[in-house]
Scaffold this motif. Sequence first.
Motif, PDB file in Angstrom:
ATOM      1  N   ALA A  40     -21.469 -11.655  19.298  1.00 13.97           N
ATOM      2  CA  ALA A  40     -21.784 -11.023  18.010  1.00 13.97           C
ATOM      3  C   ALA A  40     -22.580  -9.740  18.208  1.00 13.97           C
ATOM      4  CB  ALA A  40     -22.550 -11.993  17.121  1.00 13.97           C
ATOM      5  N   ARG A  41     -23.561  -9.780  19.123  1.00 16.34           N
ATOM      6  CA  ARG A  41     -24.360  -8.569  19.382  1.00 16.34           C
ATOM      7  C   ARG A  41     -23.492  -7.457  19.966  1.00 16.34           C
ATOM      8  NH1 ARG A  41     -28.220 -12.452  21.611  1.00 16.34           N
ATOM      9  NH2 ARG A  41     -29.871 -12.830  20.060  1.00 16.34           N
ATOM     10  N   LEU A  42     -22.560  -7.822  20.828  1.00 17.95           N
ATOM     11  CA  LEU A  42     -21.680  -6.811  21.417  1.00 17.95           C
ATOM     12  C   LEU A  42     -20.778  -6.190  20.351  1.00 17.95           C
ATOM     13  CD1 LEU A  42     -20.527  -5.311  23.828  1.00 17.95           C
ATOM     14  CD2 LEU A  42     -19.036  -7.276  24.263  1.00 17.95           C
ATOM     15  N   ASP A  43     -20.211  -7.001  19.467  1.00 18.49           N
ATOM     16  CA  ASP A  43     -19.357  -6.477  18.399  1.00 18.49           C
ATOM     17  C   ASP A  43     -20.133  -5.527  17.488  1.00 18.49           C
ATOM     18  OD1 ASP A  43     -17.207  -7.895  19.342  1.00 18.49           O
ATOM     19  OD2 ASP A  43     -17.481  -9.585  17.969  1.00 18.49           O
ATOM     20  N   GLN A  44     -21.355  -5.923  17.181  1.00 18.15           N
ATOM     21  CA  GLN A  44     -22.166  -5.080  16.307  1.00 18.15           C
ATOM     22  C   GLN A  44     -22.524  -3.767  16.989  1.00 18.15           C
ATOM     23  OE1 GLN A  44     -25.831  -6.844  15.023  1.00 18.15           O
ATOM     24  NE2 GLN A  44     -26.068  -5.470  13.297  1.00 18.15           N
ATOM     25  N   ALA A  45     -22.829  -3.793  18.281  1.00 18.43           N
ATOM     26  CA  ALA A  45     -23.172  -2.570  19.012  1.00 18.43           C
ATOM     27  C   ALA A  45     -21.976  -1.622  19.084  1.00 18.43           C
ATOM     28  CB  ALA A  45     -23.658  -2.923  20.419  1.00 18.43           C
ATOM     29  N   LYS A  46     -20.791  -2.176  19.317  1.00 19.05           N
ATOM     30  CA  LYS A  46     -19.589  -1.338  19.367  1.00 19.05           C
ATOM     31  C   LYS A  46     -19.295  -0.730  18.000  1.00 19.05           C
ATOM     32  CE  LYS A  46     -17.220  -3.675  23.191  1.00 19.05           C
ATOM     33  NZ  LYS A  46     -16.038  -4.481  23.597  1.00 19.05           N
ATOM     34  N   TRP A  47     -19.477  -1.509  16.956  1.00 15.09           N
ATOM     35  CA  TRP A  47     -19.228  -1.009  15.605  1.00 15.09           C
ATOM     36  C   TRP A  47     -20.176   0.148  15.281  1.00 15.09           C
ATOM     37  CZ3 TRP A  47     -22.253  -0.777  11.159  1.00 15.09           C
ATOM     38  CH2 TRP A  47     -21.565  -0.484   9.975  1.00 15.09           C
ATOM     39  N   GLN A  48     -21.447  -0.002  15.660  1.00 15.53           N
ATOM     40  CA  GLN A  48     -22.417   1.064  15.414  1.00 15.53           C
ATOM     41  C   GLN A  48     -22.052   2.330  16.183  1.00 15.53           C
ATOM     42  OE1 GLN A  48     -25.015   1.425  13.460  1.00 15.53           O
ATOM     43  NE2 GLN A  48     -25.088  -0.611  12.538  1.00 15.53           N
ATOM     44  N   MET A  49     -21.584   2.185  17.412  1.00 14.41           N
ATOM     45  CA  MET A  49     -21.219   3.363  18.211  1.00 14.41           C
ATOM     46  C   MET A  49     -20.011   4.084  17.613  1.00 14.41           C
ATOM     47  SD  MET A  49     -20.638   3.703  22.326  1.00 14.41           S
ATOM     48  CE  MET A  49     -19.097   2.785  22.331  1.00 14.41           C
ATOM     49  N   GLU A  50     -19.065   3.331  17.093  1.00 14.20           N
ATOM     50  CA  GLU A  50     -17.898   3.954  16.473  1.00 14.20           C
ATOM     51  C   GLU A  50     -18.297   4.817  15.275  1.00 14.20           C
ATOM     52  OE1 GLU A  50     -15.300   0.815  15.419  1.00 14.20           O
ATOM     53  OE2 GLU A  50     -14.660   0.376  17.481  1.00 14.20           O
ATOM     54  N   LYS A  51     -19.349   4.422  14.574  1.00  9.81           N
ATOM     55  CA  LYS A  51     -19.769   5.141  13.381  1.00  9.81           C
ATOM     56  C   LYS A  51     -20.486   6.448  13.690  1.00  9.81           C
ATOM     57  CE  LYS A  51     -17.977   2.107  10.739  1.00  9.81           C
ATOM     58  NZ  LYS A  51     -16.733   2.445  10.018  1.00  9.81           N
ATOM     59  N   THR A  52     -20.713   6.751  14.967  1.00 10.97           N
ATOM     60  CA  THR A  52     -21.331   8.042  15.307  1.00 10.97           C
ATOM     61  C   THR A  52     -20.333   9.186  15.156  1.00 10.97           C
ATOM     62  OG1 THR A  52     -20.798   7.750  17.663  1.00 10.97           O
ATOM     63  CG2 THR A  52     -22.945   6.957  16.899  1.00 10.97           C
ATOM     64  N   VAL A  53     -19.067   8.871  15.057  1.00  8.22           N
ATOM     65  CA  VAL A  53     -18.045   9.897  14.817  1.00  8.22           C
ATOM     66  C   VAL A  53     -17.690   9.864  13.333  1.00  8.22           C
ATOM     67  CG1 VAL A  53     -15.752  10.734  15.399  1.00  8.22           C
ATOM     68  CG2 VAL A  53     -17.145   9.628  17.151  1.00  8.22           C
ATOM     69  N   ILE A  54     -18.039  10.910  12.606  1.00  4.72           N
ATOM     70  CA  ILE A  54     -17.811  10.980  11.165  1.00  4.72           C
ATOM     71  C   ILE A  54     -16.399  11.515  10.938  1.00  4.72           C
ATOM     72  CG2 ILE A  54     -18.706  11.783   8.966  1.00  4.72           C
ATOM     73  CD1 ILE A  54     -20.691  10.160  10.666  1.00  4.72           C
ATOM     74  N   LYS A  55     -15.564  10.733  10.255  1.00  8.31           N
ATOM     75  CA  LYS A  55     -14.169  11.102  10.044  1.00  8.31           C
ATOM     76  C   LYS A  55     -13.860  11.217   8.551  1.00  8.31           C
ATOM     77  CE  LYS A  55     -12.557   8.832  14.284  1.00  8.31           C
ATOM     78  NZ  LYS A  55     -11.612   7.834  14.849  1.00  8.31           N
ATOM     79  N   ALA A  56     -12.848  12.032   8.261  1.00  7.10           N
ATOM     80  CA  ALA A  56     -12.408  12.190   6.865  1.00  7.10           C
ATOM     81  C   ALA A  56     -11.668  10.938   6.418  1.00  7.10           C
ATOM     82  CB  ALA A  56     -11.502  13.414   6.727  1.00  7.10           C
ATOM     83  N   PRO A  57     -12.019  10.379   5.264  1.00  4.93           N
ATOM     84  CA  PRO A  57     -11.334   9.167   4.794  1.00  4.93           C
ATOM     85  C   PRO A  57      -9.948   9.426   4.214  1.00  4.93           C
ATOM     86  CG  PRO A  57     -12.969   9.868   3.201  1.00  4.93           C
ATOM     87  CD  PRO A  57     -13.113  10.789   4.378  1.00  4.93           C
ATOM     88  N   ALA A  58      -9.634  10.699   3.919  1.00  5.63           N
ATOM     89  CA  ALA A  58      -8.335  11.013   3.312  1.00  5.63           C
ATOM     90  C   ALA A  58      -8.073  12.501   3.474  1.00  5.63           C
ATOM     91  CB  ALA A  58      -8.315  10.619   1.830  1.00  5.63           C
ATOM     92  N   ASP A  59      -6.862  12.938   3.136  1.00  2.69           N
ATOM     93  CA  ASP A  59      -6.554  14.364   3.121  1.00  2.69           C
ATOM     94  C   ASP A  59      -7.289  15.013   1.951  1.00  2.69           C
ATOM     95  OD1 ASP A  59      -4.891  13.882   5.210  1.00  2.69           O
ATOM     96  OD2 ASP A  59      -3.035  13.942   4.045  1.00  2.69           O
ATOM     97  N   GLY A  60      -7.810  16.215   2.197  1.00  2.95           N
ATOM     98  CA  GLY A  60      -8.502  16.885   1.107  1.00  2.95           C
ATOM     99  C   GLY A  60      -9.114  18.199   1.519  1.00  2.95           C
TER     100      GLY A  60
END
Length: 396
Positions: A257-277
């Motif tokens: 669980a701690r590993l999954d949470q750490a990976k999820w947090q690291m992925e969020k360091t890249v801010i991406k556009a949720p849609a075309d706009g």
Amino acid sequence: MFRTMPFSLLAVSLLFLSGCSLFQPDERPLSGTIEAEEVPIVAEAAGLVQSVKVGEGDVVHSGSVLAEIDKRNYEAAVNEAEAAKAQAQAKLDEAKAGSRNPSIQKGIALVQQADATIVLQEVRAKQAQAALAQSKDQVAQVEMQWEGAKRTLAFQENRLKEAVALFQRGAIAKKEYEAAQEAVNQAQTQANQLAAQLEAARSRYDSVQQDIAAALAQKGTAEAQRKGAVADLELLKEGSTSHSIRALLAAVQQADARLDQAKWQMEKTVIKAPADGILLRSSVVEGEVAKQGATLFTMMKTDHLKLKVYIPEAELARVKIGEKVEIRVDAYPDEVFAGQIQTIADKAEFTPKNVQTPDERTKLVFAVTIRITEGLDKLRPGMPADVRFLAEGEAR
């Protein structure tokens, strides 16, 4: 012969006049203001902003990178979680090595799987609870801004009433009267935009509540499965394994669980556009420390421009959902943009004061929402626009 001439001229005149009446009278276009759906892009991970790759007015695509946050701390957390998991797994493997019964190994795996699911759903529920608090604050903030916009609109409408009276008496110039009208239009646009933002914020709040309920429901299912798996395992491992295996199973599950949470947090360091706009506003610069939950960008969905006009009750029969319309704006006087009727209101209402002339404000009208299908790269929210409904059989 000369006495019959006036009657001939009269007949020709009547025929000409009757022929003129067969022509379709000029249609006066209906007016409205272009609106768009604004989408806030929020930081889900805190840290130093290393790069900002877009600017205001840029066209962005779904999944494209807008900014990056320093991920070194998050990488360290992932490495630490991976090491903890490997250590826990090694201890569990060592303890299980004393039992060669395949049934016991299968029972242990089922319990471990249930434990991992329970912790994962607990993490999801906690994350959703944090997001719920942020969403609630955002709803409150937008509600406050919307109330302020409505007060501003009411103030500008009162000023317009005064300006109309003064203009009719010749006490003020036409330019001052038109400025009061424009102030009302701008205030109405601002109120409409904030109303749309409020609706979107409330929708996100409801969505997060549903995520919490789903996580808790899945956790309950996993707990029931674990209870059955533990009971089966107890029967299998009596006299075959050490009681410490249960503690080791829990340790491995926690590490997962701690590993999954750490990976999820690291992925969020890249801010991406949720849609075309199109990026409307940027609230972050390189070198700034972004806080979790802070709005970094605000974008407009390019395929969600719309326009609302009001059609008199007597002319309602000539518009249908799906029909095409022509749209003109002052910014591009020589261009005509296409639109399509998306919705027609079920109930009539009195003409909005900022749409029609004072003589027509007491008429019953129906709101018609038009989805703009052309010129999305040129048209912008807040632009006044004129709409012409195409006659039956008329092609654009």
